[in-house]
Every structure is written in C-alpha cells, then in structure tokens.
Motif scaffolding. Structure first.
Motif, PDB file in Angstrom:
ATOM      1  N   UNK A   1      70.715   7.911  20.177  1.00  0.00           N
ATOM      2  CA  UNK A   1      71.505   7.561  18.956  1.00  0.00           C
ATOM      3  C   UNK A   1      72.007   6.328  18.918  1.00  0.00           C
ATOM      4  N   UNK A   2      72.459   6.040  20.103  1.00  0.00           N
ATOM      5  CA  UNK A   2      72.984   4.413  20.234  1.00  0.00           C
ATOM      6  C   UNK A   2      71.921   3.329  19.979  1.00  0.00           C
ATOM      7  N   UNK A   3      70.818   3.575  20.498  1.00  0.00           N
ATOM      8  CA  UNK A   3      69.797   2.810  20.279  1.00  0.00           C
ATOM      9  C   UNK A   3      69.369   2.655  18.844  1.00  0.00           C
ATOM     10  N   UNK A   4      68.964   3.783  18.268  1.00  0.00           N
ATOM     11  CA  UNK A   4      68.882   3.758  16.825  1.00  0.00           C
ATOM     12  C   UNK A   4      69.808   2.965  15.958  1.00  0.00           C
ATOM     13  N   UNK A   5      71.046   3.174  16.380  1.00  0.00           N
ATOM     14  CA  UNK A   5      72.279   2.696  15.568  1.00  0.00           C
ATOM     15  C   UNK A   5      72.201   1.155  15.764  1.00  0.00           C
ATOM     16  N   UNK A   6      71.891   0.653  17.043  1.00  0.00           N
ATOM     17  CA  UNK A   6      71.661  -0.862  17.470  1.00  0.00           C
ATOM     18  C   UNK A   6      70.571  -1.493  16.639  1.00  0.00           C
ATOM     19  N   UNK A   7      69.411  -0.838  16.716  1.00  0.00           N
ATOM     20  CA  UNK A   7      68.168  -1.495  16.325  1.00  0.00           C
ATOM     21  C   UNK A   7      68.515  -1.476  14.583  1.00  0.00           C
ATOM     22  N   UNK A   8      68.945  -0.371  13.999  1.00  0.00           N
ATOM     23  CA  UNK A   8      69.238  -0.244  12.532  1.00  0.00           C
ATOM     24  C   UNK A   8      70.097  -1.489  12.116  1.00  0.00           C
ATOM     25  N   UNK A   9      71.297  -1.800  12.681  1.00  0.00           N
ATOM     26  CA  UNK A   9      72.073  -2.778  12.464  1.00  0.00           C
ATOM     27  C   UNK A   9      71.623  -4.210  12.679  1.00  0.00           C
ATOM     28  N   UNK A  10      70.732  -4.320  13.504  1.00  0.00           N
ATOM     29  CA  UNK A  10      70.088  -5.759  13.888  1.00  0.00           C
ATOM     30  C   UNK A  10      68.854  -5.869  12.718  1.00  0.00           C
ATOM     31  N   UNK A  11      68.269  -4.836  12.428  1.00  0.00           N
ATOM     32  CA  UNK A  11      66.914  -4.783  11.288  1.00  0.00           C
ATOM     33  C   UNK A  11      67.921  -5.015   9.749  1.00  0.00           C
ATOM     34  N   UNK A  12      69.165  -4.420   9.585  1.00  0.00           N
ATOM     35  CA  UNK A  12      69.756  -4.541   8.334  1.00  0.00           C
ATOM     36  C   UNK A  12      70.175  -6.200   8.330  1.00  0.00           C
ATOM     37  N   UNK A  13      70.825  -6.640   9.563  1.00  0.00           N
ATOM     38  CA  UNK A  13      71.184  -8.138   9.298  1.00  0.00           C
ATOM     39  C   UNK A  13      69.959  -9.093   9.180  1.00  0.00           C
ATOM     40  N   UNK A  14      69.212  -8.849  10.004  1.00  0.00           N
ATOM     41  CA  UNK A  14      67.875  -9.628   9.669  1.00  0.00           C
ATOM     42  C   UNK A  14      67.367  -9.692   8.411  1.00  0.00           C
ATOM     43  N   UNK A  15      67.136  -8.509   7.674  1.00  0.00           N
ATOM     44  CA  UNK A  15      66.532  -8.396   6.293  1.00  0.00           C
ATOM     45  C   UNK A  15      67.567  -8.727   5.265  1.00  0.00           C
ATOM     46  N   UNK A  16      68.970  -8.758   5.601  1.00  0.00           N
ATOM     47  CA  UNK A  16      70.115  -9.192   4.851  1.00  0.00           C
ATOM     48  C   UNK A  16      70.032 -10.943   4.572  1.00  0.00           C
ATOM     49  N   UNK A  17      69.760 -11.330   6.085  1.00  0.00           N
ATOM     50  CA  UNK A  17      69.684 -12.832   6.078  1.00  0.00           C
ATOM     51  C   UNK A  17      68.234 -13.259   5.347  1.00  0.00           C
ATOM     52  N   UNK A  18      67.281 -12.488   5.480  1.00  0.00           N
ATOM     53  CA  UNK A  18      66.278 -12.761   4.881  1.00  0.00           C
ATOM     54  C   UNK A  18      65.960 -12.910   3.378  1.00  0.00           C
TER      55      UNK A  18
ATOM     56  N   UNK B   1      76.656  12.066  18.515  1.00  0.00           N
ATOM     57  CA  UNK B   1      77.826  11.255  18.617  1.00  0.00           C
ATOM     58  C   UNK B   1      77.850  10.735  17.120  1.00  0.00           C
ATOM     59  N   UNK B   2      78.813  11.096  16.520  1.00  0.00           N
ATOM     60  CA  UNK B   2      79.082  10.998  15.072  1.00  0.00           C
ATOM     61  C   UNK B   2      78.958   9.522  14.622  1.00  0.00           C
ATOM     62  N   UNK B   3      79.573   8.719  15.563  1.00  0.00           N
ATOM     63  CA  UNK B   3      79.714   7.340  14.972  1.00  0.00           C
ATOM     64  C   UNK B   3      78.465   6.557  14.840  1.00  0.00           C
ATOM     65  N   UNK B   4      77.688   6.810  15.912  1.00  0.00           N
ATOM     66  CA  UNK B   4      76.228   6.210  16.020  1.00  0.00           C
ATOM     67  C   UNK B   4      75.160   6.909  15.263  1.00  0.00           C
ATOM     68  N   UNK B   5      75.668   8.194  15.134  1.00  0.00           N
ATOM     69  CA  UNK B   5      74.540   8.909  14.205  1.00  0.00           C
ATOM     70  C   UNK B   5      74.781   8.333  12.885  1.00  0.00           C
ATOM     71  N   UNK B   6      75.949   8.212  12.516  1.00  0.00           N
ATOM     72  CA  UNK B   6      76.249   7.839  10.861  1.00  0.00           C
ATOM     73  C   UNK B   6      75.884   6.506  10.894  1.00  0.00           C
TER      74      UNK B   6
END
Length: 207
Positions: free
Chosen positions: A69-86, A198-203
């Motif tokens: 779950x923490x890995x999914x959250x980290x990848x999701x945040x990184x992808x969102x930041x990259x797409x937002x920058x794009x 883990x509620x935070x990472x899952x959210x």
C-alpha cells in the motif's frame, strides 16, 4: 551453571500489553536457538520453532501487504506530480518517465518486501504481544540462547544425582518455562497476523 536466583533475575515475565500502546522501550528480539546452539535441541524448543513457522509466514504477509500500500501511494503521488507538471510544461519523454516511475516503485517494493521477512525472535515477540502470552515465547528463546547447556534434551541421570543443587533447580525452572511456552503457543489463535489496511497510504493510493 547459574543459580536459580540469577535465572529469575534475568527472566522477566511482564503482563501482556495491548499492541496499540506505544512502546517506551523496544524489546530486543531473541536469537533462534538453532543459530546459537550446536547439537540436538530440546523437543520443547523444536516444538516452539515449528509452532512459530506458520505465524512467521503470516506476519511476513502482513508486512508485505502494508508495504504494498505504501508503494502504491508513493507511485501514485509521483505519477500525479509528473502528470501535473506535464500539463504546465511539455515533456517529450513523458511516457518513458511514467513507465520508469512504475518500474522503480516495483523494484523498491520487492526490495523492502524481502527485507521485511521477520526473524524467529521478532515473530516470538509479535505472538507474545498480540496473543497476550506474557512474554512466554520470547523468554523461552532468550533462555535457550543465554543457557546453551540447557538447550539440549534433558539428561535424566544428571537430574537424579543433582536434585538438591541450585544448578538442578535452575534447569528445572528453565525447562518448565519452556514447556509452558509450548502450551501457550498451541492455544494461540492462528489468525493473529491478519493483513491490516494502513488508512493513510490506502487513501492516498486510491485517490
């Protein structure tokens, strides 16, 4: 051979605590008796080691799920930041970067999942805490490492000739505690280590 009084001073059987309470002093995981004792082990120690095997696998699975779950959250945040920058700045390598983030996240997850495999001592501490066993299992492993001469099978002839000595009393104490730990481990629920969310990472991951 240490006296019975010294054995009791070194072994502290504390009442079980709720796993949610913060630990003021993190306990040290005892060593696997098989790694510190040569020769055959006491049958009770073998029973403890085999009884912990299933709990060890389930504890590892819980840790793997949590890290996933923490890995999914980290990848999701990184992808969102990259797409937002794009959306603000043209990025020619955007598809390659998106794939690279996923691959790096997967590799990091595999690495931490392997490192998360609990030792036998960590499993004993976790079973004691969540099964409310009062440190019985971890104490049995600690005593085996602290008194390796008592970690092997009992010698009936020696017991018969040393019934009144402090050494024989200490040995009886250690072996009785070990048998008690086996009984406690047998009645411990098999589903102690069900995976948790883990509620935070899952959210973050779902968002």
């Amino acid at each position: 051979m240490p006296s019975m009084r010294s054995v009791r001073r070194r072994v502290s059987i504390r009442p079980a605590r709720r796993p949610t309470e913060p630990d003021l002093e993190r306990p040290v995981a005892p060593a696997d008796p098989r790694l510190v004792v040569t020769g055959p082990l006491d049958p009770a120690l073998d029973a403890i080691r085999s009884g912990l095997a299933g709990h060890r696998r389930r504890l590892w699975l819980r840790r793997i799920v949590r890290r996933a779950w923490f890995a999914l959250a980290a990848v999701g945040v990184a992808e969102a930041a990259l797409l937002g920058l794009a959306r603000l700045v043209p990025i020619e390598l955007l598809p390659s970067l998106v794939i690279a983030i996923v691959l790096v996240g997967a590799a990091a997850f595999l690495a931490v999942a392997v490192r998360a495999r609990p030792s036998l001592g960590e499993t004993a501490l976790a079973v004691d805490a969540e099964g409310r066993l009062g440190d019985r299992i971890s104490s049995a492993l600690s005593l085996a490492a602290a008194f390796p001469t008592l970690a092997g099978p009992a010698d009936g002839a020696a017991d018969a000739t040393e019934l009144d000595t402090d050494a024989a009393e200490a040995e009886r104490f250690v072996r009785r505690q070990r048998v008690d730990a086996v009984g406690a481990l047998r009645v411990a629920p098999p589903n102690l280590f069900r995976p948790r969310l883990p509620r935070g990472a899952a959210s973050v991951a779902l968002a």
